[in-house]
Design a protein around this motif. Structure first.
Motif, PDB file in Angstrom:
ATOM      1  N   THR A 148      11.135  -4.818  -6.802  1.00  0.00           N
ATOM      2  CA  THR A 148      11.108  -3.454  -7.307  1.00  0.00           C
ATOM      3  C   THR A 148       9.887  -3.313  -8.205  1.00  0.00           C
ATOM      4  O   THR A 148       9.725  -4.056  -9.172  1.00  0.00           O
ATOM      5  CB  THR A 148      12.385  -3.151  -8.109  1.00  0.00           C
ATOM      6  N   LEU A 149       9.025  -2.363  -7.864  1.00  0.00           N
ATOM      7  CA  LEU A 149       7.794  -2.166  -8.615  1.00  0.00           C
ATOM      8  C   LEU A 149       8.005  -1.244  -9.811  1.00  0.00           C
ATOM      9  O   LEU A 149       7.510  -1.507 -10.898  1.00  0.00           O
ATOM     10  CB  LEU A 149       6.714  -1.597  -7.694  1.00  0.00           C
ATOM     11  N   THR A 193       0.813  -1.208   0.000  1.00  0.00           N
ATOM     12  CA  THR A 193       0.000   0.000   0.000  1.00  0.00           C
ATOM     13  C   THR A 193       0.850   1.264   0.000  1.00  0.00           C
ATOM     14  O   THR A 193       0.460   2.262  -0.591  1.00  0.00           O
ATOM     15  CB  THR A 193      -0.923   0.031   1.236  1.00  0.00           C
ATOM     16  N   LYS A 194       1.986   1.228   0.660  1.00  0.00           N
ATOM     17  CA  LYS A 194       2.862   2.400   0.737  1.00  0.00           C
ATOM     18  C   LYS A 194       4.312   1.948   0.566  1.00  0.00           C
ATOM     19  O   LYS A 194       5.036   1.767   1.537  1.00  0.00           O
ATOM     20  CB  LYS A 194       2.658   3.112   2.077  1.00  0.00           C
ATOM     21  N   ALA A 196       1.283   2.216 -12.575  1.00  0.00           N
ATOM     22  CA  ALA A 196       1.266   0.950 -11.842  1.00  0.00           C
ATOM     23  C   ALA A 196       0.251   0.965 -10.698  1.00  0.00           C
ATOM     24  O   ALA A 196       0.104  -0.025  -9.989  1.00  0.00           O
ATOM     25  CB  ALA A 196       2.656   0.646 -11.285  1.00  0.00           C
ATOM     26  N   GLY A 197      -0.437   2.094 -10.500  1.00  0.00           N
ATOM     27  CA  GLY A 197      -1.458   2.181  -9.460  1.00  0.00           C
ATOM     28  C   GLY A 197      -0.922   2.566  -8.094  1.00  0.00           C
ATOM     29  O   GLY A 197      -1.565   2.318  -7.078  1.00  0.00           O
ATOM     30  N   ILE A 198       0.227   3.203  -8.041  1.00  0.00           N
ATOM     31  CA  ILE A 198       0.838   3.620  -6.768  1.00  0.00           C
ATOM     32  C   ILE A 198       0.662   5.116  -6.617  1.00  0.00           C
ATOM     33  O   ILE A 198       1.086   5.895  -7.471  1.00  0.00           O
ATOM     34  CB  ILE A 198       2.342   3.254  -6.753  1.00  0.00           C
ATOM     35  N   GLN A 234      14.108   3.863  -7.142  1.00  0.00           N
ATOM     36  CA  GLN A 234      13.306   2.654  -7.261  1.00  0.00           C
ATOM     37  C   GLN A 234      12.153   2.729  -6.276  1.00  0.00           C
ATOM     38  O   GLN A 234      12.317   3.231  -5.169  1.00  0.00           O
ATOM     39  CB  GLN A 234      14.120   1.410  -6.925  1.00  0.00           C
ATOM     40  N   VAL A 235      11.005   2.213  -6.677  1.00  0.00           N
ATOM     41  CA  VAL A 235       9.873   2.042  -5.770  1.00  0.00           C
ATOM     42  C   VAL A 235       9.870   0.564  -5.387  1.00  0.00           C
ATOM     43  O   VAL A 235       9.699  -0.299  -6.232  1.00  0.00           O
ATOM     44  CB  VAL A 235       8.556   2.459  -6.441  1.00  0.00           C
ATOM     45  N   ILE A 236      10.071   0.285  -4.086  1.00  0.00           N
ATOM     46  CA  ILE A 236      10.322  -1.077  -3.616  1.00  0.00           C
ATOM     47  C   ILE A 236       9.246  -1.522  -2.637  1.00  0.00           C
ATOM     48  O   ILE A 236       8.900  -0.788  -1.715  1.00  0.00           O
ATOM     49  CB  ILE A 236      11.702  -1.159  -2.924  1.00  0.00           C
ATOM     50  N   ASP A 237       8.751  -2.731  -2.835  1.00  0.00           N
ATOM     51  CA  ASP A 237       7.867  -3.391  -1.878  1.00  0.00           C
ATOM     52  C   ASP A 237       8.741  -4.324  -1.040  1.00  0.00           C
ATOM     53  O   ASP A 237       9.215  -5.344  -1.534  1.00  0.00           O
ATOM     54  CB  ASP A 237       6.785  -4.175  -2.614  1.00  0.00           C
TER      55      ASP A 237
END
Length: 122
Positions: free
Chosen positions: A52-53, A27-28, A90-92, A43-46
């Motif tokens: 890596t998203l 979610t964040k 990507a919906g973030i 990078q956007v990381i989960d």
């Protein structure tokens, strides 16, 4: 102690201090930046899945054509805008800014401001 070792140990301490407060989830996710003299990347990381998203860099072909030098505030702002657009695809919408050992100043601030203007919320 060698001067470079002292500087490196202070950087590692700051990086751990910042990163211990942040854990990215679906979610964040965590928006991690990497800054060098010649380039700027993020990078956007989960962290829950370890994936890596979304990522963007001054090494990307689309950015490389638009920027003369990758290590300045203009290039960082362009990367911030690009990663925000890719994240929205990507919906973030929400992310946590992980600045690492870098101060929130200069290129890091230009990146964050551009990402906010493009729709990403921290």
């Amino acid at each position: 102690m060698d001067k470079n070792k002292k500087i490196q140990s202070k950087r590692l301490r700051r990086r751990r201090h910042v990163r211990n407060k942040l854990r990215g989830d679906a979610t964040k996710p965590r928006l991690c930046i990497q800054r060098s003299l010649k380039h700027f990347a993020c990078q956007v990381i989960d962290d829950e899945q370890g994936k890596t998203l979304v990522s963007a860099s001054t090494r990307d072909k689309s950015v490389r054509d638009q920027v003369k030098q990758g290590g300045n505030c203009d290039a960082a702002a362009l990367v911030g805008k690009l990663v925000a657009e890719r994240a929205s695809e990507a919906g973030i919408k929400l992310a946590q800014l992980d600045r690492g050992h870098n101060k929130y100043h200069g290129r890091v601030k230009a990146f964050a401001d551009a990402a906010r203007e493009a729709g990403l919320q921290f």
